[in-house]
Design an enzyme around this catalytic site. Structure first.
Site, PDB file in Angstrom:
ATOM      1  CG  HIS A 177     -15.677 -91.975 -81.841  1.00  0.00           C
ATOM      2  ND1 HIS A 177     -15.909 -92.736 -81.085  1.00  0.00           N
ATOM      3  CD2 HIS A 177     -14.420 -90.994 -81.394  1.00  0.00           C
ATOM      4  CE1 HIS A 177     -15.098 -92.499 -80.005  1.00  0.00           C
ATOM      5  NE2 HIS A 177     -14.327 -91.617 -80.236  1.00  0.00           N
ATOM      6  N   GLY A 237      -9.908 -84.279 -79.160  1.00  0.00           N
ATOM      7  CA  GLY A 237     -10.784 -84.472 -80.271  1.00  0.00           C
ATOM      8  C   GLY A 237     -12.164 -84.991 -79.800  1.00  0.00           C
ATOM      9  CB  CYS A 282     -12.037 -92.425 -75.967  1.00  0.00           C
ATOM     10  SG  CYS A 282     -13.362 -92.132 -76.824  1.00  0.00           S
ATOM     11  CG  HIS A 309      -9.523 -91.779 -81.177  1.00  0.00           C
ATOM     12  ND1 HIS A 309      -9.175 -92.623 -80.056  1.00  0.00           N
ATOM     13  CD2 HIS A 309     -10.753 -91.300 -81.019  1.00  0.00           C
ATOM     14  CE1 HIS A 309      -9.849 -92.511 -79.207  1.00  0.00           C
ATOM     15  NE2 HIS A 309     -11.022 -91.617 -79.505  1.00  0.00           N
ATOM     16  CD  GLU A 310     -11.750 -87.767 -81.735  1.00  0.00           C
ATOM     17  OE1 GLU A 310     -12.777 -88.219 -81.710  1.00  0.00           O
ATOM     18  OE2 GLU A 310     -10.827 -87.801 -80.948  1.00  0.00           O
ATOM     19  CD  GLN A 341     -16.254 -89.016 -78.821  1.00  0.00           C
ATOM     20  OE1 GLN A 341     -15.602 -88.363 -79.551  1.00  0.00           O
ATOM     21  NE2 GLN A 341     -15.766 -89.509 -77.679  1.00  0.00           N
TER      22      GLN A 341
END
Ligand code: NI
Length: 167
Positions: free
Chosen positions: A137, A46, A91, A133-134, A51
């Site tokens: 971000h 992912g 991550c 999780h993504e 990021q």
């Protein structure tokens, strides 16, 4: 296609809140392709646009064993969640660290696809955890935020040390 540079924790840019995509055009589709290439090359399952230093609400995910089922979500919104699941997470912005995190087991997500079409999908297990999780971000939230302060500080110190010595 191009490989993008992945920011590393505790880079403050990872804490920025990303803005929604207004028009899904060729530029966005190019970004999606570059993000997928970067994610597969890392290798990871992912990646979120912030990021790679792009503060837009875009994520790419692929939890298939062979890495041949890419999911691209633009402006993803988790509209419902159910159950609980603890999984060991890592991550790409925090390489080398894996810790257990508790999240919802099943989610329903609303997003735009790469053609700008509105879609809804249901996810459970690893796909669900990865999307959560993504999506975190995009709001400047990282998996280390779910850990105790002691653990988070320890990871931060080690990451800062790594950065000092990498050339
Ligand atoms: Ni991550």
């Amino acid at each position: 296609m191009a490989l993008l540079h992945i920011l590393r924790y505790p880079d403050p840019r990872l804490r920025l809140i990303s803005t929604p995509v207004e028009v899904v055009d060729d530029e966005i589709r190019q970004l999606l392709d570059d993000m997928l290439e970067t994610m597969y090359a890392a290798p990871g399952i992912g990646l979120a646009a912030p990021q790679v230093d792009v503060t837009k609400r875009i994520i790419t995910v692929d939890v298939s064993p062979k890495g041949d089922a890419p999911v691209c979500l633009i402006n993803p919104e988790i509209i419902s969640h159910e159950g609980k699941e603890v999984m060991e997470e890592g991550c790409l912005s925090v390489p080398g660290f894996h810790e257990n995190v508790e999240r919802a087991d099943q989610i329903r997500v609303k997003a735009l696809d790469r053609d700008g079409k509105s879609i809804e999908l249901e996810a459970e297990g690893l796909l669900s955890v990865c999307i959560q999780h993504e999506t975190d971000h995009l709001d400047g939230r990282m998996f280390v935020d779910y850990l105790s302060e002691i653990k988070r500080k320890r990871i931060q110190k080690k990451m800062e040390k790594q950065r000092r010595f990498s050339m």
